[in-house]
Design a protein around this motif. Structure first.
Motif, PDB file in Angstrom:
ATOM      1  N   LEU A 120       0.831  -1.201   0.000  1.00 12.68           N
ATOM      2  CA  LEU A 120       0.000   0.000   0.000  1.00 12.68           C
ATOM      3  C   LEU A 120       0.862   1.247   0.000  1.00 12.68           C
ATOM      4  CD1 LEU A 120      -2.665   1.586   0.382  1.00 12.68           C
ATOM      5  CD2 LEU A 120      -2.440   1.170   2.840  1.00 12.68           C
TER       6      LEU A 120
ATOM      7  N   VAL B 196      -6.477  -3.867   1.914  1.00 10.22           N
ATOM      8  CA  VAL B 196      -5.995  -3.901   3.301  1.00 10.22           C
ATOM      9  C   VAL B 196      -7.162  -4.086   4.260  1.00 10.22           C
ATOM     10  CG1 VAL B 196      -4.967  -2.502   5.122  1.00 10.22           C
ATOM     11  CG2 VAL B 196      -3.877  -2.619   2.891  1.00 10.22           C
TER      12      VAL B 196
ATOM     13  N   HIS C  18      -3.692   2.951  -5.230  1.00  8.63           N
ATOM     14  CA  HIS C  18      -3.837   3.149  -3.789  1.00  8.63           C
ATOM     15  C   HIS C  18      -5.279   2.926  -3.343  1.00  8.63           C
ATOM     16  CE1 HIS C  18      -5.879   7.127  -3.801  1.00  8.63           C
ATOM     17  NE2 HIS C  18      -5.251   7.302  -4.951  1.00  8.63           N
TER      18      HIS C  18
ATOM     19  N   LEU D 282      -5.550  -0.888  -3.167  1.00 14.30           N
ATOM     20  CA  LEU D 282      -4.815  -1.435  -2.019  1.00 14.30           C
ATOM     21  C   LEU D 282      -5.469  -1.043  -0.704  1.00 14.30           C
ATOM     22  CD1 LEU D 282      -2.217  -3.174  -1.988  1.00 14.30           C
ATOM     23  CD2 LEU D 282      -2.710  -2.128  -4.196  1.00 14.30           C
ATOM     24  N   GLU D 283      -6.064   0.122  -0.618  1.00  7.31           N
ATOM     25  CA  GLU D 283      -6.777   0.498   0.602  1.00  7.31           C
ATOM     26  C   GLU D 283      -7.930  -0.449   0.876  1.00  7.31           C
ATOM     27  OE1 GLU D 283      -7.889   4.488  -0.121  1.00  7.31           O
ATOM     28  OE2 GLU D 283      -5.863   5.307   0.123  1.00  7.31           O
TER      29      GLU D 283
ATOM     30  N   SER E 116       2.020   1.824  -3.466  1.00  8.37           N
ATOM     31  CA  SER E 116       0.999   1.991  -4.502  1.00  8.37           C
ATOM     32  C   SER E 116       0.740   3.446  -4.859  1.00  8.37           C
ATOM     33  CB  SER E 116      -0.312   1.340  -4.037  1.00  8.37           C
ATOM     34  OG  SER E 116      -0.837   2.011  -2.896  1.00  8.37           O
TER      35      SER E 116
END
Length: 966
Positions: free
Chosen positions: A355, A747, A740, A743-744, A358
């Motif tokens: 992350l 996560v 991002h 990836l957020e 990213s």
């Protein structure tokens, strides 16, 4: 002046006297040996005067693995050598020193010399050398004599010990002054190899002890000697590492012709301790319980001959009076991971690092190609698994069964507070797979995501259902956006499939329409015949009715004849009706108002709702300037209402669709009094009311839409949700999502999926774990809240918080594995499992607040738990932990010591032989009361001989203490 000068002369005289005293030669301390004794005596007197409590306050050092044993030391210097004198003492709970008592409770935290000789407080003197052992026998005797003299001058009863011989022998000699008469001498030595066979068995050890106080010529088999006997046996289970090595050795020693086939089946069918644990689908955890130590104790008893000793050697450990269990924990529990282990926490940390990376690219495809990568680290440290691994992951995601999973499986009550996807959903499974794909680096994640989207597009183009995604229902806005998009895409695919099936059915029906015309005509003729026959039958039934009833029926039919004609005409054109709405009537035609079948509102994801709200805020009043979606829904409802109510007017639609915009007006009081007498009359028409002010405006968009809306039932209307358009929009989002943003969501989903997986673990009734999991969900919610926004305010701080979250997750994951392992091993002894876990939990929880990234916390000590007593009911459960050893594990153990536990011989056997004598038998002239008070036994008996034996068949250590009258 004289009075003031005199004191000065006195002070000068005192100084001269002090100088004379300092230079006074004491001829009783002329030799170095005497000065050495004096130095020892002065130190011992100081320790005696201070007492145990003051010694602790002055800095006495606590002995490791003991809560009550302390030591102080003092450096002594002789002419040629330097020595270190250490005083070991114990403190009771009240802070006072303990008396000189024998160790009868086999305390595992006791010092080695305490176990060997049955003492508590003692002195230990050793030279300050590398080995700390006296190799010269005269030197050791001289040193021990010096200490004995010093202790005698102090009137101290402390025993003193000196190490002798080679360090590997662990040998000591010692002495203790027990009063004015008795002296106790100690000696300990060890045989490291080639232990005589006789001394491997209890009979030989018994005879060895008896030989210390009986004449050498006595035949032990012909005489009886009463001896006090205590025994403690320590058993140990094989660790998991030993089991793996032994299984490999068994395979190696098998037939070479069957090696390949046997090894292949074993590797597939090999059973790990956590095979039925929920995390075993993703990784295999090391068993946190490496093994168990079981200490079995036979209490003090009296034996008289070798035959009794032989019976004791053949006795089962279940006959012992006391069992103590000590779990041996894995070293990894007490140290931070730092990438050494593979589990959820370590892989989640890798995802957090991905992350952080990213934010450097605009599209995920930018990370796939190394040449296009913007960071040099991607070119040197990226790992992408081979295509076979990728194919396996894609197959597991898209082609492993079509059954819809249970989305509430493993869901904690706090799971929905996390904006993520359900555990068994497609996106969560993708996130969990990405944790192990190429060590979860950003390039491997991007490579997997591109292939994932490509497979989703194939499902869309081929109208194949998306696996692990429901094809109906409403969009759950509490989940992450990607899961909402995939859910809507699955619904669009299903609608396309239904449209395609209807189209194929229509094409097939056109081909057979000509052949079915004659069949339909014959069917109509049959229906007319049936109607006429039913009418004849009805007339026959009516003929039997009385004349009055017939006249009444004719009157009612004539009264409603006009109304029924209008009703039949209206029903003939009514389409898409769901039935009348209570007693509501149309204003113009006075016909029942029917509710139409309407189209379901189009499903929308979270971003679609936000766009709709932004449009409303931009244009102001949503009534006057509605969005396109609101217009489409309103026109659809109006068209369906017109189809179900052909004679309806705009006011009828408002009364049904928006009752709040129909204002009821009350009639005048006079009319109300008249109407009250005819209340309930059906002739009260039309109802008193009017449109609201906003609906009465001629330029109102609702009225304009009513004029433009055609009378079409819902089935004939254009669908509000265009599956083709929405599906392409979803795929465009998946293909162009910012790294991002992806990836957020990954996560958040990965943390929830990992936590839900751990939540499925069966750990019995351990309430500490239930509360700790709840705390974990709350910590995850508070930490991941910043990722649910469209913009991360502080990227660096957010990544730090996520790393700390990984550390908290690691601690809880360790607790879960320990609880699961204990629960599995003690299914029928839940009390023992809970007691052991509570002990571990109390020791481990204080470590959870330590940051392992700090320099002083890079290493941890090994975690330990206390020893637990096993009840009689729990002994069989504990015994089952010691599975019988395989042939490879016991091939070298030819000589057995006896007392086997499921084929396991003890790894350590400890025995205490002792015998005593009456102090009042007339041969001693000392005060019996003083001797008895200082002895190890109660009453009038003193322990004359004591022998401590410890070891195995390959190692034997003997410690002897003899009390004599000097």
């Amino acid at each position: 002046m004289a009075s003031t000068s005199r004191p000065n002369h006195i002070e000068e005289d005192d100084d001269d006297m002090e100088e004379e005293v300092q230079h006074f030669d004491d001829f009783t301390l002329a030799s170095s040996w005497e000065r050495f004794i004096s130095d020892i005596e002065a130190t011992c007197r100081q320790w005696l005067a201070d007492g145990p409590k003051n010694l602790v306050e002055k800095g006495a050092v606590a002995i490791e693995d003991s809560k009550s044993l302390f030591k102080v030391k003092y450096d002594l210097k002789n002419v040629t050598k330097s020595y270190c004198m250490e005083f070991y003492f114990q403190i009771d709970d009240n802070g006072t020193g303990s008396q000189q008592e024998g160790i009868g409770n086999w305390n595992s935290s006791s010092h080695d010399l305490q176990l060997c000789f049955g003492v508590k407080d003692f002195l230990l003197i050793a030279p300050q050398s590398a080995s700390g052992v006296l190799l010269d026998t005269p030197e050791s005797s001289k040193l021990l004599s010096s200490v004995a003299i010093a202790l005698s001058n102090c009137a101290s009863l402390w025993p003193a010990f000196v190490p002798v011989h080679d360090p590997s022998r662990n040998a000591y000699i010692g002495i203790q002054n027990m009063g004015t008469v008795f002296t106790r001498r100690f000696e300990a030595d060890r045989i490291g190899s080639q232990v005589p066979v006789k001394l491997m068995h209890l009979e030989g050890l018994y005879e060895l002890f008896v030989s210390k106080f009986v004449y050498s010529g006595v035949d032990f088999s012909m005489h009886t000697f009463k001896v006090h006997f205590m025994m403690r046996l320590t058993y140990e289970t094989f660790t998991s590492d030993e089991d793996d090595e032994n299984s490999d050795m068994d395979e190696f020693m098998g037939d070479k012709a069957d090696t390949a086939e046997h090894h292949g089946s074993e590797s597939r069918n090999k059973v790990h301790w956590d095979d039925d644990c929920p995390w075993s689908e993703w990784y295999s955890a090391e068993d946190p319980l490496r093994g168990f130590e079981l200490v079995v104790t036979w209490a003090d008893r009296t034996v008289e001959n070798t035959l009794e000793m032989a019976e004791l050697e053949n006795a089962s450990p279940h006959e012992a009076e006391k069992w103590i269990l000590h779990p041996v924990l894995s070293p990894y529990l007490g140290e931070p991971s730092h990438g050494k282990r593979i589990d959820f926490s370590s892989q989640l940390l890798c995802l957090v690092e991905a992350l952080d990376t990213s934010f450097t690219a605009q599209f995920m495809e930018d990370f796939v190609s190394v040449e296009n990568s913007s960071t040099e680290s991607l070119k040197t440290s990226v790992v992408i698994p081979p295509p076979t691994v990728l194919d396996r992951v894609i197959k597991d995601l898209f082609h492993e069964g079509s059954k819809l999973p249970n989305f509430t499986k493993g869901e904690h009550m706090l799971s929905r507070a996390l904006k993520a996807a359900p555990l068994e959903s497609l996106f969560t499974q993708f996130c969990l797979h990405s944790l192990w794909f190429g060590n979860c680096n950003i390039r491997a994640t991007a490579f997997l995501w591109v292939e994932f989207v490509r497979e989703v597009r194939w499902c869309w183009e081929e109208s194949q259902p998306l696996p692990k995604i429901p094809i109906d229902g409403s969009i759950d806005l509490s989940t992450c956006l990607i899961h909402q998009k995939l859910h809507l895409l699955a619904i669009c695919i299903e609608k396309n499939r239904e449209m395609n099936e209807e189209f194929l059915d229509c094409v097939g029906s056109d081909d057979s329409s000509d052949a079915s015309v004659s069949v339909e005509e014959n069917h109509k003729v049959d229906k007319r015949i049936n109607r006429s026959s039913k009418a004849d039958l009805q007339r026959k039934r009516d003929s039997s009715v009385t004349e009055d009833t017939s006249n009444q029926l004719k009157f009612e039919r004539n009264a409603e004849s006009k109304k029924s004609v209008n009703q039949i005409r209206t029903d003939a054109f009514r389409r898409g009706s769901a039935g009348p709405v209570g007693t509501m009537m149309l204003l113009k035609s006075h016909q029942p108002l029917h509710a139409p079948f309407t189209q379901d509102p189009p499903l929308m994801t979270e971003d679609m709702h936000e766009e709709r709200l932004q449009a409303v805020e931009a244009f102001g009043d949503s009534l006057n300037v509605p969005g396109q979606l609101e217009k489409d829904i309103l026109l659809s409802d109006m068209s369906a209402f017109k189809a179900a109510n052909p004679d309806a007017v705009f006011e009828d639609f408002i009364r049904w669709h928006s009752p709040g915009d129909w204002e009821t007006t009350e009639p005048e009081a006079a009319e109300a009094s008249v109407g009250s007498s005819t209340e309930g009359s059906k002739d009260k028409w039309p109802p008193h009311g009017r449109l609201s002010k906003r609906m009465s405006d001629q330029g109102n968009l609702w009225r304009k839409s009513w004029k433009d809306a055609p009378a079409l039932q819902a089935d004939d209307q254009k669908p509000l949700l265009d599956p083709n358009r929405e599906g392409e929009k979803i795929l465009h989002y998946l293909e162009t999502v910012r790294p991002h943003q992806l990836l957020e969501q990954m996560v958040c989903t990965a943390f929830r999926g990992a936590a839900d997986t751990l939540n499925q673990t069966n750990f019995g009734d351990m309430r500490q774990m239930t509360s700790k999991l709840e705390q974990l969900y709350l910590i995850i919610k508070s930490t991941l809240g910043v990722l649910q926004r469209n913009h991360v305010p502080d990227r660096e701080q957010t990544v730090k918080d996520l790393r700390r979250l990984c550390v908290a997750f690691e601690h809880v994951e360790k607790l879960v594995t320990v609880a699961a392992s204990l629960h599995r091993k003690f299914l029928d002894a839940s009390r023992l499992a809970q007691v052991v876990f509570s002990d571990f939990y109390g020791n481990y929880v204080p470590m959870m607040g330590i940051n392992p990234n700090e320099e002083e916390n890079k290493s941890r000590t090994e975690m330990q738990v206390g020893r637990q007593e096993v009840s009689l009911r729990e002994r069989q459960v504990v015994s089952n932990l010691f599975s019988p050893p395989s042939a490879n594990q016991s091939w070298r153990k030819v000589l057995s010591m006896g007392n086997l536990l499921n084929g396991h011989e003890p790894i350590l056997r400890e025995i205490i032989f002792s015998t005593g004598d009456d102090v009042n038998n007339g041969i001693h002239y000392a005060a019996a009361a003083d001797v008895a008070a200082s002895s190890d036994r109660r009453g009038e008996e003193i322990e004359t001989h004591r022998m401590y034996v410890s070891g195995t068949s390959n190692d034997l250590r003997v410690a002897l203490s003899v009390t004599s009258c000097d």
